[in-house]
Design an enzyme around this catalytic site. Structure first.
Site, short mmCIF file in Angstrom:
data_model
loop_
_atom_site.label_atom_id
_atom_site.label_comp_id
_atom_site.label_asym_id
_atom_site.label_seq_id
_atom_site.Cartn_x
_atom_site.Cartn_y
_atom_site.Cartn_z
N THR A 143 -2.04 2.26 4.21
CA THR A 143 -0.61 2.06 3.95
C THR A 143 0.20 2.05 5.24
O THR A 143 0.95 1.12 5.52
CB THR A 143 -0.09 3.19 3.03
OG1 THR A 143 -0.92 3.23 1.87
CG2 THR A 143 1.36 2.98 2.62
N VAL A 144 0.03 3.08 6.06
CA VAL A 144 0.84 3.19 7.28
C VAL A 144 0.23 2.34 8.40
O VAL A 144 0.94 1.62 9.11
CB VAL A 144 0.98 4.66 7.74
CG1 VAL A 144 1.94 4.74 8.93
CG2 VAL A 144 1.49 5.54 6.61
N LYS A 155 -0.41 15.26 9.02
CA LYS A 155 0.08 16.65 8.87
C LYS A 155 -1.06 17.63 8.59
O LYS A 155 -1.00 18.77 9.01
CB LYS A 155 1.13 16.74 7.76
CG LYS A 155 0.67 16.24 6.41
CD LYS A 155 1.65 15.28 5.82
CE LYS A 155 0.94 14.26 4.96
NZ LYS A 155 1.77 13.14 4.63
N GLY A 181 8.55 11.70 7.27
CA GLY A 181 8.53 10.25 7.54
C GLY A 181 9.33 9.87 8.74
O GLY A 181 9.05 10.31 9.86
N GLY A 220 4.83 3.93 -7.44
CA GLY A 220 4.15 4.08 -6.15
C GLY A 220 4.65 5.26 -5.33
O GLY A 220 4.30 5.38 -4.16
N GLU A 258 0.51 9.37 -5.74
CA GLU A 258 -0.86 8.86 -5.70
C GLU A 258 -1.47 8.99 -7.10
O GLU A 258 -0.99 9.76 -7.93
CB GLU A 258 -1.70 9.76 -4.78
CG GLU A 258 -1.14 9.96 -3.40
CD GLU A 258 -1.63 8.91 -2.43
OE1 GLU A 258 -2.70 8.33 -2.69
OE2 GLU A 258 -0.93 8.67 -1.44
N ASP A 287 1.07 19.68 0.34
CA ASP A 287 1.55 18.72 1.35
C ASP A 287 2.81 19.27 2.04
O ASP A 287 2.92 19.23 3.27
CB ASP A 287 1.85 17.38 0.65
CG ASP A 287 2.50 16.37 1.57
OD1 ASP A 287 1.76 15.67 2.27
OD2 ASP A 287 3.74 16.31 1.62
N LYS A 295 3.55 20.54 6.11
CA LYS A 295 4.69 20.11 6.92
C LYS A 295 5.52 21.30 7.38
O LYS A 295 5.99 21.34 8.52
CB LYS A 295 5.55 19.14 6.11
CG LYS A 295 4.82 17.83 5.83
CD LYS A 295 5.53 17.03 4.76
CE LYS A 295 4.86 15.70 4.50
NZ LYS A 295 5.39 15.05 3.30
N GLY A 307 6.39 6.23 2.99
CA GLY A 307 6.40 4.77 2.88
C GLY A 307 5.78 4.18 4.14
O GLY A 307 5.98 4.70 5.24
N1 LIG Z 1 1.52 6.90 3.19
C1 LIG Z 1 2.63 7.45 3.64
O1 LIG Z 1 3.74 7.14 3.19
C2 LIG Z 1 2.57 8.46 4.77
C3 LIG Z 1 3.77 9.04 5.23
C4 LIG Z 1 3.72 9.94 6.29
C5 LIG Z 1 2.50 10.27 6.86
N2 LIG Z 1 1.35 9.70 6.36
C6 LIG Z 1 0.08 10.07 7.01
O2 LIG Z 1 -0.45 8.92 7.64
C7 LIG Z 1 -1.87 8.96 7.59
C8 LIG Z 1 -2.40 7.68 6.92
O3 LIG Z 1 -1.93 7.63 5.59
P1 LIG Z 1 -2.10 6.32 4.68
O4 LIG Z 1 -1.29 6.56 3.47
O5 LIG Z 1 -1.85 5.11 5.50
O6 LIG Z 1 -3.65 6.43 4.33
P2 LIG Z 1 -4.57 5.32 3.64
O7 LIG Z 1 -3.76 4.25 3.02
O8 LIG Z 1 -5.57 6.07 2.80
O9 LIG Z 1 -5.39 4.67 4.86
C9 LIG Z 1 -6.33 5.36 5.60
C10 LIG Z 1 -7.02 4.40 6.56
O10 LIG Z 1 -7.91 5.16 7.39
C11 LIG Z 1 -9.21 4.64 7.31
N3 LIG Z 1 -10.19 5.72 7.34
C12 LIG Z 1 -10.22 6.83 6.58
N4 LIG Z 1 -11.29 7.59 6.90
C13 LIG Z 1 -11.93 6.93 7.87
C14 LIG Z 1 -13.13 7.17 8.61
N5 LIG Z 1 -13.87 8.26 8.39
N6 LIG Z 1 -13.50 6.28 9.55
C15 LIG Z 1 -12.79 5.15 9.76
N7 LIG Z 1 -11.66 4.84 9.09
C16 LIG Z 1 -11.25 5.73 8.15
C17 LIG Z 1 -9.29 3.93 5.97
O11 LIG Z 1 -10.30 2.96 6.08
P3 LIG Z 1 -10.70 1.98 4.85
O12 LIG Z 1 -9.61 0.95 4.86
O13 LIG Z 1 -12.01 1.41 5.28
O14 LIG Z 1 -10.74 2.84 3.64
C18 LIG Z 1 -7.86 3.34 5.87
O15 LIG Z 1 -7.80 2.12 6.58
C19 LIG Z 1 -2.23 10.25 6.87
O16 LIG Z 1 -2.44 11.27 7.81
C20 LIG Z 1 -0.99 10.54 6.05
O17 LIG Z 1 -0.83 11.93 5.78
C21 LIG Z 1 1.36 8.82 5.34
#
Ligand SMILES: NC(=O)c1ccc[n+]([C@@H]2O[C@H](COP(=O)([O-])OP(=O)(O)OC[C@H]3O[C@@H](n4cnc5c(N)ncnc54)[C@H](OP(=O)(O)O)[C@@H]3O)[C@@H](O)[C@H]2O)c1
Length: 410
Positions: free
Chosen positions: A17-18, A93, A122, A175, A178, A189, A193, A290
């Site tokens: 996502t990010v 986090k 965020g 959305g 999760e 979570d 933080k 987001g």
């Molecule tokens: N989503 C939000 O709104 C948000 C907001 C603030 C902070 N965050 C933080 O940002 C980070 C990413 O969140 P996200 O929502 O973007 O997560 P996500 O959608 O689950 O994406 C995770 C990515 O990391 C890759 N990945 C996971 N484990 C891996 C491994 N062992 N080796 C190689 N690649 C790996 C996944 O690969 P695959 O594509 O192959 O599965 C995917 O591309 C997290 O720490 C989250 O807490 C997220």
């Protein structure tokens, strides 16, 4: 001149996502970043579970952006990057709340930056404010709504009188939650933080395990009705405060008086209030999650790592100052109480494209008070209509207009 500077190579770990939002944003903003930093940022490698090789990406980058999430292997990769002299930007986090001390020590030891604005609230710049702006303040207390999913659920329950399960279902549909919402709804979570915020505010190690947390799963529509009757809001609040020479860090549902700065933070939004004798209190709020929003905070960190911290801001654009903007209005009129008045006013407004959102009419003897709220329109058109309305023979006083901030975020 854009495009002629040295490249600055960014290795990206994670393309979810990010990560994917960051990979889109970087080329979009590259010329702007180049104008600020004198270096042209480019993505030099991407790692996911199915593509890329970490050692290879590390070799060919100046900075690592870690957006994989989880503790392993993110911890190992971040440590290896810093030991190899690379700055790291992360939004993780969970990693920082459990291994922050080890990671910050490695950053100090190897003279690199570890930046993590996206890890808490965020795009709300709370990390930067605690680390830089308030570095000299003796922070007494932080209150935060730092989980957008639970705040959305509680807002739904309060506004629509629905049950927790119904509100969670809607959050998932939109959305904001999760498929497995456990970390959000249990408060874990938010606890991670708050551990990070407490660490920065009080300069003392705080591990996720030391944060007491309680979630929102047990709250009922009754609790919400009660809160409403008393003029209170019910929120999932994180608190980090100095207590008896120590600190307390906790997360639990709490009622807030309507006047509290966090009481009006609704939907998926986050907000953090910092209290200190020197500053009294400041509140920062905005989108707490987001892809695009967090990617923007991540890119801000990348830029900070590219330049010495106290750079002078450069002018990178010449933007036009727009004078005629769109606003919603409240329009207050004293008129003679006779038939056809409202129709004539509505016609003059309609000719300028103004549409009426609501009208309240109150009798005042021979006169009446008409109060309307109008949907947003160009100010010049609104004032053109008001000028004509002021000349109508049944007007008993000049009409008064006040702008209405009329933003909806869903
Ligand atoms: N989503 C939000 O709104 C948000 C907001 C603030 C902070 N965050 C933080 O940002 C980070 C990413 O969140 P996200 O929502 O973007 O997560 P996500 O959608 O689950 O994406 C995770 C990515 O990391 C890759 N990945 C996971 N484990 C891996 C491994 N062992 N080796 C190689 N690649 C790996 C996944 O690969 P695959 O594509 O192959 O599965 C995917 O591309 C997290 O720490 C989250 O807490 C997220």
């Amino acid at each position: 001149m854009p495009g002629t500077s040295e490249p600055f190579r960014v290795g990206l770990l994670g393309h979810g996502t990010v990560g994917s939002a960051f990979a889109r944003l970087l080329p979009e903003r590259a010329a702007h970043v180049e104008a600020i930093t004198g270096l042209r940022p480019e993505l030099s490698g991407v790692l996911t579970r199915s593509r890329g090789d970490f050692a290879d990406i590390l070799e060919r980058c100046d900075l690592i952006v870690e957006l994989m999430g989880g503790v392993d292997p993110a911890r190992d990769y971040v440590l290896r990057a810093m030991r190899a002299g690379r700055h790291v930007v992360s939004a993780n986090k969970l990693l920082l709340s459990q291994h922050g001390e080890e990671l910050w020590a490695a950053a100090r030891e190897h003279g690199v930056q570890l930046r993590f604005e996206g890890a808490v609230a965020g795009v709300v710049p709370v990390i930067r404010v605690l680390q830089e702006t308030l570095a000299a303040a003796h922070v007494e207390r932080i209150h935060g709504i730092v989980n957008g999913t639970t705040n959305f659920i509680l807002t739904e329950m309060a506004d629509r009188g629905v049950t927790y399960a119904e509100a969670l279902g809607r959050a998932q549909e939109l959305g904001y939650a999760e498929a497995d919402p456990t970390d959000d709804v249990t408060g874990k979570d938010a606890a991670a933080k708050m551990a990070i915020l407490a660490r920065l505010a009080f300069s003392t190690p705080v591990h996720l395990d030391q944060v007491v947390y309680e979630g929102i799963e047990h709250l009922t529509a009754d609790d919400m009705a009660y809160a409403r009757d008393l003029g209170l809001g019910l929120k999932l609040i994180g608190t980090a405060e100095r207590v008896d020479g120590g600190i307390s860090v906790r997360v639990h549902p709490a009622f807030l008086y309507a006047g509290h700065p966090l009481a009006s933070v609704n939907g998926p939004f986050n907000a953090v209030t910092v209290e200190s004798e020197a500053i009294t209190e400041i509140t920062m709020s905005g989108p707490g999650a987001g892809g695009a929003q967090t990617a923007s905070a991540v890119l801000g960190d990348v830029i900070s790592a590219m330049i010495p911290p106290a750079s002078t801001p450069e002018t990178t654009a010449r933007l036009e100052v727009v004078e005629d903007v769109v606003s919603a209005f409240y329009l207050h009129m004293e008129v003679a109480d006779r038939p056809g008045v409202l129709a004539q006013i509505a016609e003059l407004l309609g000719m300028q494209g103004a549409s009426i959102k609501s009208v309240v009419q109150r009798g005042l003897g021979d006169n009446a008070r008409l109060v309307m709220v109008l949907h947003p329109l160009l100010e010049s058109r609104f004032f053109a209509a008001v000028q004509l309305i002021a000349q109508l023979d049944f007007m008993r006083a000049p009409p008064r207009a006040i702008r209405v901030i009329d933003e909806e975020f869903t």
